[in-house]
Design a protein around this motif. Structure first.
Motif, PDB file in Angstrom:
ATOM      1  N   LEU A  79      -3.744   2.201   2.250  1.00  0.00           N
ATOM      2  CA  LEU A  79      -3.120   0.905   2.527  1.00  0.00           C
ATOM      3  C   LEU A  79      -1.605   0.981   2.349  1.00  0.00           C
ATOM      4  N   ALA A  80      -1.174   1.624   1.257  1.00  0.00           N
ATOM      5  CA  ALA A  80       0.264   1.740   0.995  1.00  0.00           C
ATOM      6  C   ALA A  80       0.942   2.461   2.150  1.00  0.00           C
ATOM      7  N   SER A  81       0.269   3.479   2.664  1.00  0.00           N
ATOM      8  CA  SER A  81       0.860   4.246   3.751  1.00  0.00           C
ATOM      9  C   SER A  81       0.816   3.469   5.072  1.00  0.00           C
ATOM     10  N   ASP A  82      -0.352   2.889   5.410  1.00  0.00           N
ATOM     11  CA  ASP A  82      -0.482   2.171   6.688  1.00  0.00           C
ATOM     12  C   ASP A  82       0.429   0.944   6.752  1.00  0.00           C
ATOM     13  N   PHE A  83       0.681   0.345   5.593  1.00  0.00           N
ATOM     14  CA  PHE A  83       1.544  -0.837   5.591  1.00  0.00           C
ATOM     15  C   PHE A  83       2.953  -0.516   5.087  1.00  0.00           C
ATOM     16  N   HIS A  84       3.278   0.757   5.093  1.00  0.00           N
ATOM     17  CA  HIS A  84       4.633   1.242   4.756  1.00  0.00           C
ATOM     18  C   HIS A  84       5.163   0.640   3.463  1.00  0.00           C
ATOM     19  N   LEU A  85       4.347   0.716   2.415  1.00  0.00           N
ATOM     20  CA  LEU A  85       4.752   0.052   1.182  1.00  0.00           C
ATOM     21  C   LEU A  85       5.653   0.901   0.297  1.00  0.00           C
ATOM     22  N   ALA A  86       5.336   2.161   0.159  1.00  0.00           N
ATOM     23  CA  ALA A  86       6.155   2.971  -0.735  1.00  0.00           C
ATOM     24  C   ALA A  86       6.015   4.422  -0.348  1.00  0.00           C
ATOM     25  N   PRO A  87       7.074   5.169  -0.502  1.00  0.00           N
ATOM     26  CA  PRO A  87       6.931   6.601  -0.249  1.00  0.00           C
ATOM     27  C   PRO A  87       5.945   7.162  -1.267  1.00  0.00           C
ATOM     28  N   ASP A  88       5.053   7.952  -0.791  1.00  0.00           N
ATOM     29  CA  ASP A  88       4.026   8.482  -1.701  1.00  0.00           C
ATOM     30  C   ASP A  88       4.110  10.002  -1.684  1.00  0.00           C
ATOM     31  N   LYS A  89       3.456  10.600  -2.627  1.00  0.00           N
ATOM     32  CA  LYS A  89       3.358  12.055  -2.587  1.00  0.00           C
ATOM     33  C   LYS A  89       2.633  12.452  -1.303  1.00  0.00           C
TER      34      LYS A  89
END
Ligand SMILES: [Zn+2]
Length: 198
Positions: A79-89
């Motif tokens: 979800l964080a990635s699909d909704f561009h919430l935060a850069p993740d590892k």
């Protein structure tokens, strides 16, 4: 803020549901992807979903986990990635692959569109054959294309009717019959052949 809290604060259940292919109507109802739903039984609000038929319920992370068969933590990261919430590892390839898979709802809709367009083309061809190869005199032997047209047209029209006007259960029945044994793909290939020979 941990990733669960962040995702839940940023993405509503409805946003996620629609992003992943569910169609939520004005009353917040959608066809439930977790059972064979005939009429929309899944209630989708901003912070939870609940199916009145099969009892599935949860928040935005549960929904995503369930749709893509992921652990909760991976669902939150998706979800964080699909909704561009935060850069993740960077994510492991195995999880990325799973994310790319289509949800059942998306797959069903695509199959439905395929069946409809192939059958529609078949119908046009049969209508043409029925006219073009009709016997001119009673003693003429019957052309096999004319025979096929007479045989198959009522069936094709019936299937098209259901795809156009049936409820979601009836449509999915037709689609699963048509896609069984690759029938619709074979028909599609055959129509391509016919077009080539014309
Ligand atoms: Zn359900």
């Amino acid at each position: 803020m941990d990733i669960f809290t962040m995702v839940k604060a940023a993405v509503t259940v409805r946003q996620a549901a629609e992003h992943y292919g569910l169609q939520v109507n004005r009353n917040g109802m959608a066809l439930c992807p977790f059972h064979n739903d005939r009429h929309p039984s899944l209630y989708v609000s901003d912070d939870h979903y609940h199916c009145f038929a099969c009892g599935e319920h949860g928040d935005v992370i549960d929904l995503t986990a369930k749709l893509f068969d992921l652990r909760l933590y991976d669902a939150a990261r998706k979800l964080a990635s699909d909704f561009h919430l935060a850069p993740d590892k960077p994510l492991p390839e195995s999880i990325r692959q799973k994310w790319k898979q289509k949800t059942k709802a998306q797959q069903l809709r695509e199959n439905e569109q395929l069946c409809f367009s192939v059958l529609n083309e078949y119908r046009r061809l049969l209508l043409d054959w029925k006219k073009r190869y009709a016997p001119q005199a009673p003693e003429d032997s019957l052309d096999k294309r004319f025979v096929e047209a007479c045989h198959r047209l009522p069936w094709v029209e019936y299937q098209l009717d259901i795809l156009l006007q049936g409820d979601s259960y009836e449509r999915s029945e037709v689609v699963s019959e048509l896609t069984a044994d690759g029938y619709i793909r074979k028909l599609q290939a055959r129509l391509r052949e016919e077009r080539y020979h014309e």
